[in-house]
Write a protein that holds these residues in place. Structure first.
Motif, PDB file in Angstrom:
ATOM      1  N   ILE A   7       0.861  -1.196   0.000  1.00 52.25           N
ATOM      2  CA  ILE A   7       0.000   0.000   0.000  1.00 52.25           C
ATOM      3  C   ILE A   7       0.886   1.230   0.000  1.00 52.25           C
ATOM      4  CG2 ILE A   7      -1.689   1.361   1.307  1.00 52.25           C
ATOM      5  CD1 ILE A   7      -2.752  -1.215   2.489  1.00 52.25           C
ATOM      6  N   GLU A   8       0.680   2.108  -1.002  1.00 50.75           N
ATOM      7  CA  GLU A   8       1.387   3.395  -1.000  1.00 50.75           C
ATOM      8  C   GLU A   8       0.429   4.441  -0.467  1.00 50.75           C
ATOM      9  OE1 GLU A   8       4.282   6.012  -3.893  1.00 50.75           O
ATOM     10  OE2 GLU A   8       2.375   5.338  -4.728  1.00 50.75           O
ATOM     11  N   LYS A 127      -7.110   7.076  -3.726  1.00 47.04           N
ATOM     12  CA  LYS A 127      -6.975   6.740  -2.301  1.00 47.04           C
ATOM     13  C   LYS A 127      -5.869   7.554  -1.639  1.00 47.04           C
ATOM     14  CE  LYS A 127      -8.864   2.060  -2.043  1.00 47.04           C
ATOM     15  NZ  LYS A 127      -8.579   0.635  -1.841  1.00 47.04           N
ATOM     16  N   TYR A 128      -4.765   7.761  -2.347  1.00 49.32           N
ATOM     17  CA  TYR A 128      -3.639   8.515  -1.779  1.00 49.32           C
ATOM     18  C   TYR A 128      -4.102   9.938  -1.440  1.00 49.32           C
ATOM     19  CZ  TYR A 128       1.245   9.765  -1.002  1.00 49.32           C
ATOM     20  OH  TYR A 128       2.432  10.143  -0.431  1.00 49.32           O
ATOM     21  N   ILE A 129      -4.798  10.568  -2.404  1.00 51.45           N
ATOM     22  CA  ILE A 129      -5.220  11.961  -2.223  1.00 51.45           C
ATOM     23  C   ILE A 129      -6.298  12.054  -1.141  1.00 51.45           C
ATOM     24  CG2 ILE A 129      -6.299  13.938  -3.384  1.00 51.45           C
ATOM     25  CD1 ILE A 129      -4.867  12.957  -5.959  1.00 51.45           C
ATOM     26  N   ILE A 135      -5.783  13.940   6.433  1.00 48.91           N
ATOM     27  CA  ILE A 135      -4.696  14.537   7.231  1.00 48.91           C
ATOM     28  C   ILE A 135      -4.930  16.033   7.398  1.00 48.91           C
ATOM     29  CG2 ILE A 135      -2.221  15.077   7.253  1.00 48.91           C
ATOM     30  CD1 ILE A 135      -1.833  12.380   5.712  1.00 48.91           C
ATOM     31  N   LEU A 136      -5.323  16.723   6.289  1.00 43.67           N
ATOM     32  CA  LEU A 136      -5.582  18.162   6.353  1.00 43.67           C
ATOM     33  C   LEU A 136      -6.680  18.470   7.365  1.00 43.67           C
ATOM     34  CD1 LEU A 136      -5.403  19.133   2.555  1.00 43.67           C
ATOM     35  CD2 LEU A 136      -3.915  20.020   4.362  1.00 43.67           C
ATOM     36  N   ASN A 137      -7.691  17.617   7.425  1.00 43.84           N
ATOM     37  CA  ASN A 137      -8.778  17.830   8.382  1.00 43.84           C
ATOM     38  C   ASN A 137      -8.341  17.553   9.813  1.00 43.84           C
ATOM     39  OD1 ASN A 137     -10.307  18.393   6.166  1.00 43.84           O
ATOM     40  ND2 ASN A 137     -11.666  16.635   6.317  1.00 43.84           N
ATOM     41  N   PHE A 138      -7.648  16.405  10.009  1.00 46.28           N
ATOM     42  CA  PHE A 138      -7.272  15.967  11.358  1.00 46.28           C
ATOM     43  C   PHE A 138      -6.171  16.836  11.960  1.00 46.28           C
ATOM     44  CE2 PHE A 138      -9.781  12.194  11.182  1.00 46.28           C
ATOM     45  CZ  PHE A 138      -9.820  11.689  12.480  1.00 46.28           C
ATOM     46  N   ILE A 199      -1.202  14.217  -8.668  1.00 50.38           N
ATOM     47  CA  ILE A 199      -0.728  13.294  -7.631  1.00 50.38           C
ATOM     48  C   ILE A 199       0.698  13.612  -7.187  1.00 50.38           C
ATOM     49  CG2 ILE A 199      -0.009  11.577  -9.355  1.00 50.38           C
ATOM     50  CD1 ILE A 199      -1.469  10.783  -5.884  1.00 50.38           C
ATOM     51  N   ASP A 200       1.527  14.087  -8.112  1.00 46.02           N
ATOM     52  CA  ASP A 200       2.922  14.406  -7.770  1.00 46.02           C
ATOM     53  C   ASP A 200       2.989  15.543  -6.767  1.00 46.02           C
ATOM     54  OD1 ASP A 200       3.886  12.448  -9.480  1.00 46.02           O
ATOM     55  OD2 ASP A 200       3.999  13.806 -11.194  1.00 46.02           O
ATOM     56  N   LEU A 201       2.106  16.526  -6.922  1.00 48.72           N
ATOM     57  CA  LEU A 201       2.081  17.652  -5.990  1.00 48.72           C
ATOM     58  C   LEU A 201       1.659  17.173  -4.601  1.00 48.72           C
ATOM     59  CD1 LEU A 201       2.284  20.754  -5.584  1.00 48.72           C
ATOM     60  CD2 LEU A 201      -0.167  20.865  -6.113  1.00 48.72           C
ATOM     61  N   TRP A 202       0.647  16.321  -4.532  1.00 48.26           N
ATOM     62  CA  TRP A 202       0.182  15.806  -3.236  1.00 48.26           C
ATOM     63  C   TRP A 202       1.280  14.977  -2.565  1.00 48.26           C
ATOM     64  CZ3 TRP A 202      -4.360  17.098  -0.863  1.00 48.26           C
ATOM     65  CH2 TRP A 202      -5.302  17.778  -1.643  1.00 48.26           C
ATOM     66  N   LYS A 203       2.029  14.198  -3.352  1.00 50.98           N
ATOM     67  CA  LYS A 203       3.107  13.387  -2.773  1.00 50.98           C
ATOM     68  C   LYS A 203       4.268  14.258  -2.292  1.00 50.98           C
ATOM     69  CE  LYS A 203       2.254   8.989  -5.092  1.00 50.98           C
ATOM     70  NZ  LYS A 203       2.738   7.982  -6.068  1.00 50.98           N
ATOM     71  N   GLU A 204       4.413  15.422  -2.940  1.00 51.73           N
ATOM     72  CA  GLU A 204       5.456  16.356  -2.505  1.00 51.73           C
ATOM     73  C   GLU A 204       5.097  16.937  -1.138  1.00 51.73           C
ATOM     74  OE1 GLU A 204       6.586  20.900  -3.554  1.00 51.73           O
ATOM     75  OE2 GLU A 204       6.201  19.615  -5.304  1.00 51.73           O
TER      76      GLU A 204
END
Length: 790
Positions: A7-8, A127-129, A135-138, A199-204
Motif C-alpha cells: 500500500i502506498e 486513495k492517496y489523495i 490529514i488536512l482535516n485531522f 498526484i505528484d504535488l500531493w506526494k510532494e
C-alpha cells in the motif's frame, strides 16, 4: 504480514485502541458503580498488552489478541444486537476486518466462498489523495468535505444483489505527523485546492508514510437495496440511445430483481398509440413485450379484457395477476392478456401504466415464471419508481418527435449547412423574444451580394421518348384485344365484335399517324368502358380463356394499363437522376471544403443544380473573387465528369437516351431570401428576377436565325451575356482542353431573344469521353457511339 504491505499512502497504519481506552479511563471514575467496574475490567485487560494502546501493524497480532480485542470492543458490538446490526471494525483503505456482528458474518457466508468484499465508489486511483485530505482535516483543522456514499454489493442465497451503505465512525482514531512530514502552510493549502488530480504535488506535500494513523474505524452498515435500486433505475434511464445499448435491458432486469427480490424477474414494455387504439412493440436491443408476445402490434381492446382495459387506459392504475394458471382456468378465452402470458410460460405479472396528465403513454410489464411472487402487495414498490420511468418515456417521446421532425427536415425541407447558422440565429432570437414576453417573429432570412451558378444535365428528347414508349405500349395492348375479338367473331358471329375491331384499327392508325396528348386517355377510357366488359362476356368461351388471362396478366396492377415500354422509360429516367444526383452530391462534398457555399439540386428529366457563393453566406470576412472563379471552373469540370459517367453507364439503362449539359453564367451579384411558404430560396427584386426567367427558358432557346436548340448532345453549352464572362470561360475551356476534358471545336453563337431578355450568347464545346474509368483514350460523342455499338 504487515497491514501496510503493498500500500502506498501518506499514512502508516497501526491498529490501536488508545482513544477508546481513554474513553474508558473517564468511565472508570463514574459514579455508577456498574459502569466504573466494567470500565476498570476493560482497562485491566488492556494493561497487560501495551501494543493494544501503542499500536501494531502485524496482522498476526489480531489473532493473538482476539480475546482481548473482543473484550475492549464489547460495548461497541453489543451481543444483544449482534444478530440485528450490520457492523464491522477495521482500518481505513483496507478490506481487513478484525471484528464484526453476527449478521455481517451471515451475510458474507451466504454470499459464497468465492465472494470478495470490495467497497464500491471508492476510487482506487484517488486513495492517496483522499488520505491527504483526511490529514488536512485531522492535523490542520481544514474542513475539506470529500464524503461520498460508499457501498458493498453483496448477493444473497438466490444470487440477487443487495446494496449496503457504509457509514464510518472515526472517533477512535488519531493521526500523528512523523519527522519527515513537511509542514503544510496556507500557501500549500491554496495550491492543493486547485490541483486535485496532480498526484505528484500531493506526494510532494505529503510524502509516503509521513504520518502515522493510530486507531480503528467502526463501520455501521445498512441494507439500502430498495433506495439504491430506485437510484439505479433513475441513473439507467438518464442518457440517450438506451434502446441501442445491448447491456441496458439486462441491467434493467437486474435492478428490478434487486428491488423485488425475485431472481427470474423480467421487464417488458408496450407503447400506447392513442390515435390508432393499439399497443406497439418498443424497438430496442433486448426489449420485449409480454402483452404482445410475438406480434408487432395489436388493438388495445383485443389485447385486454374489458376490466383490465378500463383499469389501464381509462383509470391509469396498475393491476397484478398473481397466479396466471388459476386465472386462465377461470377466465377461459375471455382475457386475451392472460392467454398471452400463459402461452409464454409466465406465472405471475404486474401491468403498470406509464401515464402523465395527458393520459397513457405505454405499459411497463413485470413478469416472473413463479406464481404469486408478483402480486398487488409488492406492486406498491413501483410507486417510487414510476415517476422516473414516466419522465424517461416523456423524454424519449420528445426525442423521438424531434428525431422524426429532424428526418422530415433533412429529407423533405432540408436547410443546407452553409446557411444553417442564420436559421439557428433567428430561431434563438425567436425563443429569446418569446421568453421575454415580446411578440416573437421569425425574421426574413436573406443574403445580399452573392453570386449565382446554375447548371443542368438534361435528357434530350424526353417527351418524344415518352410518347414513343406510350405508342408502343398502347399498340401492344390494342393488338392483343384485337386478336381476341377476331378469334371470338369466328366462334360467335356478333356484329359488335366487328365494331370493336373497327374501332381498334382506328386507334392503331391514329397512333402511327397523329399521336396526340389526349390519345392515351381516350384509348384507356375505351378499353375500360367498352373492351373489358366485352372480354368478361367472351371469357365464357373456353377456347379463349387462356388468351384473355394472358392479356390481363400483361396489364400492370398499379397503373391498370399495359406498362412495359413506359416502365423501361420511367426506370431509365429514375436511374439517370439517381446516378447523376449521387455523383454531383459526392463532388459537392469536396467543393464545400474549398470554400463554403449554398448548394441545392433538383431531379426533373435530368438533374439541375443551383449554387450561391458570397460573403454574407459564409458569416466570416473571408470571401474573395478567387473562390467564385474556382467554383466556376469546378462546376465546368464536374459537368464534363458527369457527361462521362453517364455515357459509361448508359448501356446498363433499359432505354438508350442522350443527355445535354448547360451552364448559365450570371455576372452580377444578387440577393436571395428564404420563402417560408415554399420552403426554398428565391431571388429578390425585379432586376434579379431576370436571372430566374433565363434559368427557366434558356435550355429551350434556339440559336439566332435557326431552329437549332442551344443545348446539344455530346456538347456543353455555356450561356452568358457579358464579354468578360466569355473571356473567363474561354480560359477555363483552354485549361480543360489541356487536361483532355474538352475537344477543340469551340464555337460562339448568339441566341434568339427570350421574353424580356436579350443579348444572350453561348459557348459550345464538345466533351471528350472515355469508354470506361480504366480507358485512357479520348473519344468525341460520335466516336464513342461507334465504339459502343461496335
Amino acid at each position: 504480514m504487515d497491514i501496510n504491505d503493498n500500500i502506498e499512502s501518506p499514512l502508516r497504519l497501526q491498529v490501536s485502541f488508545n482513544k477508546l481506552l481513554q474513553h474508558y479511563e473517564t468511565l472508570a471514575n463514574s459514579d455508577d458503580e456498574f459502569v466504573a467496574e466494567k470500565a476498570t475490567r476493560i482497562l485491566k485487560t488492556a494493561d497487560n498488552f501495551p501494543e493494544l494502546r501503542d499500536g501494531f501493524s502485524d496482522v498476526s497480532m489480531l489473532k493473538e489478541r482476539e480475546k482481548e480485542i473482543s473484550v475492549i470492543l464489547q460495548d461497541s458490538f453489543s451481543p444483544v444486537l449482534t444478530k440485528n446490526e450490520i457492523k464491522t471494525a477495521s482500518v481505513p483503505f483496507h478490506n481487513l476486518i478484525f471484528n464484526s456482528s453476527e449478521r455481517f458474518k451471515n451475510i458474507i457466508e451466504i454470499a459464497g466462498d468465492d465472494f470478495e468484499l470490495d467497497i464500491k465508489n471508492m476510487p482506487k486511483d484517488d486513495k492517496y489523495i483522499i488520505a491527504c485530505t483526511i490529514i488536512l482535516n485531522f492535523c490542520y483543522g481544514y474542513n475539506l468535505n470529500f464524503k461520498r456514499p460508499f457501498y458493498y454489493e453483496i448477493p444473497d442465497a438466490n444470487g440477487i444483489l443487495h446494496y449496503y451503505k457504509i457509514l464510518y465512525n472515526a472517533d477512535f482514531t488519531e493521526i500523528i505527523p512523523n519527522k519527515n512530514a513537511p509542514k503544510i502552510t496556507q500557501k500549500d493549502y491554496d495550491e492543493l485546492l486547485d490541483n486535485f488530480e496532480n498526484i505528484d504535488l500531493w506526494k510532494e506535500k505529503f510524502p509516503p508514510n509521513s504520518y502515522t494513523f493510530k486507531g480503528f474505524v467502526i463501520s455501521n452498515i445498512f441494507d439500502v437495496t430498495d433506495d439504491q435500486s430506485i437510484s439505479n433505475i433513475k441513473s439507467n434511464l438518464i442518457g440517450d440511445d438506451k434502446r441501442k445499448d445491448e447491456n441496458f435491458m439486462e441491467g434493467f432486469h437486474e435492478i428490478f430483481r434487486s428491488l423485488f427480490g425475485i431472481n427470474d424477474l423480467k421487464v417488458g414494455f408496450s407503447i400506447f398509440n392513442k390515435e390508432e387504439g393499439i399497443f406497439e412493440r418498443v424497438y430496442g436491443v433486448g426489449m420485449n413485450s409480454f402483452l404482445l408476445g410475438n406480434k408487432e402490434s395489436a388493438s388495445c381492446s383485443g389485447s385486454l379484457c374489458s376490466w383490465s382495459y378500463n383499469r389501464l387506459i381509462n383509470e391509469n392504475k396498475y393491476f397484478s395477476v398473481s397466479d396466471v394458471d388459476r386465472i386462465m382456468e377461470k377466465a377461459k378465452d375471455s382475457a386475451p392478456h392472460i392467454t398471452a402470458l400463459h402461452e409464454q410460460g409466465i406465472k405471475s405479472a404486474i401491468f403498470a401504466p406509464i401515464a402523465n396528465e395527458s393520459g397513457l403513454m405505454g405499459i411497463i410489464e413485470i413478469v416472473s415464471n413463479k406464481p404469486q411472487v408478483l402480486n398487488s402487495i409488492n406492486a406498491n414498490k413501483l410507486i417510487d419508481v414510476m415517476p422516473f420511468i414516466v419522465s424517461a418515456v416523456e423524454r424519449s417521446k420528445s426525442d423521438e418527435e424531434n428525431l422524426i421532425e429532424a428526418i422530415i427536415q433533412k429529407e423533405c425541407t432540408s436547410i443546407h449547412p452553409s446557411v444553417h447558422w442564420r436559421f439557428e440565429k433567428e430561431a434563438k432570437d425567436f425563443i429569446k423574444s418569446e421568453f421575454n414576453g415580446e411578440q416573437a417573429i421569425f425574421k426574413k432570412i436573406a443574403f445580399d451580394n452573392i453570386y449565382p451558378l446554375y447548371g443542368q444535365i438534361d435528357i434530350k428528347g424526353s417527351s418524344e421518348a415518352r410518347n414513343k414508349a406510350t405508342r408502343l405500349d398502347l399498340t401492344l395492348q390494342l393488338n392483343a384485344v384485337k386478336d381476341i375479338f377476331e378469334k371470338a367473331s369466328e366462334i360467335e358471329t356478333l356484329p359488335i365484335y366487328d365494331q370493336f375491331i373497327y374501332q381498334i384499327n382506328e386507334y392503331l392508325e391514329g397512333l402511327n399517324t397523329h399521336f396526340q396528348v389526349d390519345s392515351e386517355q381516350q384509348i384507356s377510357e375505351f378499353v375500360k368502358d367498352e373492351i373489358e366488359p366485352a372480354l368478361k362476356h367472351i371469357y365464357t368461351i373456353d377456347t379463349l380463356k387462356e388468351s384473355i388471362d394472358a392479356y390481363f396478366d400483361s396489364i400492370d396492377d398499379k397503373v391498370d394499363v399495359l406498362y412495359r415500354h413506359r416502365k423501361d422509360y420511367d426506370d431509365t429516367i429514375a436511374l439517370i437522376n439517381k446516378e447523376m444526383a449521387s455523383l454531383l452530391d459526392k463532388k459537392q462534398e469536396v467543393a464545400q471544403t474549398m470554400y463554403p457555399h449554398y448548394f441545392e439540386r433538383f431531379k426533373t428529366d435530368g438533374v439541375e443544380h443551383n449554387m450561391y457563393i458570397g460573403e454574407s453566406i459564409t458569416k466570416e470576412e473571408s470571401f474573395s473573387p478567387i473562390y467564385l472563379y474556382n467554383l466556376r471552373l469546378w462546376q465546368l469540370q464536374v459537368m464534363c465528369e458527369m457527361e462521362n459517367s453517364y455515357y459509361q453507364m448508359q448501356s446498363g439503362f433499359p432505354v438508350a437516351l442522350d443527355v445535354a449539359s448547360m451552364i448559365l453564367v450570371f455576372n452580377q451579384p444578387l440577393s436571395i431570401s428564404f420563402r417560408m411558404d415554399e420552403k426554398q430560396f428565391d431571388v429578390d427584386g425585379t432586376y434579379n428576377a431576370r436571372y430566374e426567367i433565363v434559368k427557366k427558358r434558356v435550355d429551350k432557346a434556339y440559336i439566332k436565325g435557326t431552329k437549332e436548340r442551344v443545348t446539344q448532345k455530346g456538347k456543353i453549352s455555356i450561356v452568358y451575356s457579358q464579354k468578360q464572362d466569355e473571356r473567363e470561360y474561354l480560359r477555363y475551356i483552354k485549361f480543360l482542353q489541356s487536361k483532355h476534358y474538352l475537344d477543340t471545336d469551340v464555337e460562339i453563337v448568339e441566341l434568339q431573344d427570350l421574353q424580356a431578355v436579350t443579348g444572350l450568347k453561348a459557348i459550345r464545346v464538345s466533351v471528350l469521353y472515355h469508354k470506361s474509368e480504366e480507358d485512357k483514350s479520348f473519344y468525341t460523342y460520335n466516336d464513342l457511339m461507334k465504339e459502343i455499338k461496335a
